[in-house]
Design an enzyme around this catalytic site. Structure first.
Site, short mmCIF file in Angstrom:
data_model
loop_
_atom_site.label_atom_id
_atom_site.label_comp_id
_atom_site.label_asym_id
_atom_site.label_seq_id
_atom_site.Cartn_x
_atom_site.Cartn_y
_atom_site.Cartn_z
N GLN B 68 0.83 -1.20 0.00
CA GLN B 68 0.00 0.00 0.00
C GLN B 68 0.86 1.26 0.00
OE1 GLN B 68 -3.44 -0.08 2.61
NE2 GLN B 68 -3.56 -2.29 2.51
N LYS B 84 2.25 7.43 6.58
CA LYS B 84 1.05 6.72 6.12
C LYS B 84 -0.13 7.66 6.24
CE LYS B 84 2.73 2.06 6.89
NZ LYS B 84 2.48 0.72 7.42
N GLU B 105 -4.62 0.12 5.34
CA GLU B 105 -3.77 0.53 6.44
C GLU B 105 -4.32 1.84 7.03
OE1 GLU B 105 0.38 -1.06 6.34
OE2 GLU B 105 0.36 0.21 4.55
N ALA B 188 6.38 7.77 11.14
CA ALA B 188 7.14 6.83 11.97
C ALA B 188 8.62 7.10 11.78
CB ALA B 188 6.81 5.40 11.56
N THR B 189 9.33 7.15 12.89
CA THR B 189 10.78 7.34 12.85
C THR B 189 11.42 6.22 12.04
OG1 THR B 189 10.54 8.09 15.12
CG2 THR B 189 12.78 7.77 14.31
N LEU B 191 14.35 3.64 11.08
CA LEU B 191 15.44 2.94 11.78
C LEU B 191 16.76 3.30 11.10
CD1 LEU B 191 13.71 -0.51 12.29
CD2 LEU B 191 14.24 1.21 14.02
N ASP B 257 -2.00 -9.22 10.57
CA ASP B 257 -1.11 -9.09 9.41
C ASP B 257 0.37 -9.23 9.78
OD1 ASP B 257 -0.68 -8.61 6.67
OD2 ASP B 257 -0.35 -6.48 7.02
N GLU B 262 11.26 -8.57 12.39
CA GLU B 262 12.67 -8.33 12.08
C GLU B 262 13.49 -8.24 13.36
OE1 GLU B 262 13.45 -5.22 9.21
OE2 GLU B 262 11.58 -5.63 8.16
N ASP B 277 5.25 -2.07 11.20
CA ASP B 277 4.15 -2.18 10.25
C ASP B 277 2.85 -2.61 10.93
OD1 ASP B 277 3.05 -1.90 7.81
OD2 ASP B 277 4.10 -3.57 6.85
#
Lengths: 387, 387
Positions: B68, B84, B105, B188-189, B191, B257, B262, B277
């Site tokens: 998406q 998003k 989302e 979102a920060t 990484l 989902d 990770e 996510d």
């Protein structure tokens, strides 16, 4: 289908002479005249909708053409209907950010459009009736259409769903679902086969651009109608006022998707316009779309019969919303829920007043606004309008 | 990022030693430890979210990967965030006939997931903040992404919209629209770059089938966990209870989902799991999805720290819904409307009770349900939980 060829006036009503043993769909075909699809007094109308609403379904396959999912349903005695499924809750309004060409088709719009067209005295939409069908036994288990049948699945909520194959909204993200099996659909009577009664498709002069960015010529040129009036077939007969009738119908139900209209070839240019494919009407009740009235506004012309009918339907005793509400209760699906919500019915009255306002504004500037189509026809099928 | 390598216990908190002149995103990167993404007491957290919520946006391009639409936003001093957009009204419930893999989302799910993960004491989701952005000046006019910029248009309602290019819902039928310019988004920060801190992606053993018809192995085999327990890396360390923590988080917010998770490669197998996510969480408040708890139910094991935190959050004085409501008010978007509606907040309490019920049922049958991860760590970062 009546193959008479005289060029003016209403055809004699012939349904009384139809053979009673013919199935209702065939009697409907035989009753089509040069000036209308059916006579509103023909008792076969009720028989036809009853037949579509109750007959055993023999077959269901996808119908090609168009951009959204629709099915061709077969009945005993060779009857056929065009099925459009319910795809959104009855009263959901179209998202304000969606273009008219991205809007869903609505089963209840097809049903309501038929009623509205009839109440306006046009009789130019093939009869449409609502029905609750069983998705499993009346589509999935009997279809011979492999492209359709492989799109069936059971949804997380346990409902039987499918999506078919088409250009828009045919995906698992946009399923058509029973609850768990029963689904509301519209069933529209099929016209005579094209091999028997070929039709001609006409691009509407007031067609929209079907683009996110471009405007159509009529949106830029206020004198656009002057050109149309000089262009065949709009330069003679009733074609221009027929187009304006269609614009009035479309404005009342807020249908922006009238890119083409059709006529029966055998009647030549002097014939009524078919108002097919009304699934994108009744998408929004809280707003009106004045541009749909552009043909009336730019040409300043309207049939006298239409004008009188509209005036009648604006009177408290014959208010369009009341007459539509009453008419729609005759549809079997009205037992599930009203086919048009009250805000949609009120919108009809509000829009009707706007149409009459446009006519009045025209009359203040022009003398030839009212096209007298009913002189000498006071006993004709639309005489009630003029009483 | 702290490159220590001791294999157990909590890393010493090092944020106090970070150079104050570093931008907040860099201090966040430097503060990542083997066992958590951030320390919840680190004042840099508030500085980081303030930075994302207020800094001038320098660039906006589409972010590849996933199905998406999402954008990569650049800020001064090399800060970046994953954007998003809001795609549906805040409180709309997911259609009951949509599969988890077809769901939209939600920007508010990303924000709420960060708060929930933090309140559970996990600290495994990169900080997310809400922001009202100007679609025209902060995306359309500054983007260098031609594939993105050619999808901008003005909607019939006069709003500035776009849809980008992606696998699902990137079409004019599913536009992202400002009102007329302002749009709610989550940021979102990011990484640390993968070249600096490579990550490993693990397929969840309780991954769903992502099919309309097939069931996953764990859905068919009640003894599925026996196999998982013997399979590296789940056969040692905290990996199994980490996975169960993640299942608890996902059950509380009804996220189906979680196909992968990770880890940071440099920490090997003894490290926390990133909960990235979360946009498909918080889609339905009226129903719970017990299958999300399968890892807990089938393995009957849970961290003591998690269990104690859950018990605390079920007490009237520390009720999860109250603490979430309070926490979410710190987000700038809560000024526009509450980030989770009351039914979503109540669902958290209802689901928390269900988690504790599953633990209790486990304890009635097994002795080794509680995995004691906090012996000797009562002064560690999660000590408040055990007080």
């Amino acid at each position: 289908m009546q193959s008479n060829s005289h060029e003016e006036g209403y055809d004699k009503v012939t349904w009384t002479t139809d053979v009673e043993t013919h199935p209702p769909w065939l009697r409907f075909h035989l009753g089509i005249s040069r000036w209308e699809l059916y006579n509103r007094k023909d008792p076969n109308l009720a028989q036809l909708t009853h037949y579509l609403a109750t007959q055993h379904i023999l077959g269901s396959v996808q119908k090609k053409g168009g951009t959204q999912l629709k099915l061709l349903i077969s009945f005993p005695n060779y009857g056929q209907a065009l099925l459009k499924p319910m795809k959104q809750t009855r009263h959901a309004e179209t998202d304000v950010n969606l273009f008219y060409f991205s809007d869903f088709e609505r089963h209840n719009a097809e049903i309501a459009a038929f009623h509205l067209d009839r109440l306006l005295g046009f009789n130019r939409i093939p009869p449409v009736v609502g029905r609750l069908i069983n998705v499993t036994t009346e589509i999935k288990e009997i279809t011979t259409d492999r492209r359709l049948s492989k799109t069936f699945f059971t949804s997380p909520a346990g409902n039987v769903c499918f999506y078919g194959q088409c250009e828009y909204y045919c995906s698992v993200e946009h399923p058509v679902c029973g609850q768990p099996h029963m689904l509301e659909v519209s069933l529209a009577t099929m016209l005579p086969d094209l091999t028997i009664a070929p039709r001609r498709s006409w691009r509407s002069p007031w067609r929209r651009s079907y683009s996110r960015t471009k405007l159509a010529q009529w949106e830029k040129d206020p004198a656009y109608c002057d050109t149309v009036k000089q262009t065949p077939p709009y330069n003679q007969g009733t074609r221009l006022v027929d187009l304006i009738d269609m614009a009035v119908l479309d404005f009342l139900m807020s249908n922006m998707d009238r890119h083409h209209y059709e006529t029966f070839e055998q009647f030549g240019n002097n014939t009524f316009l078919l108002h097919l494919d009304n699934g994108r009407a009744f998408g929004r009740h809280s707003q009106d779309e004045p541009s749909i009235l552009a043909p009336l506004q730019q040409c300043c012309r309207i049939r006298r019969s239409t004008f009188l009918r509209l005036r009648l339907l604006s009177l408290p005793d014959f208010r369009l919303s009341d007459i539509m509400r009453e008419s729609l209760t005759q549809d079997p699906l009205s037992r599930v829920a009203p086919l048009l919500s009250e805000p949609h019915l009120s919108a009809l009255d509000r829009r009707l007043a706007k149409v009459l306002q446009v006519v009045q504004t025209c009359q203040e500037k022009h003398d030839d606004v009212i096209y007298n189509d009913i002189e000498g026809h006071d006993q004709g099928p639309r005489s009630a309008v003029t009483a």
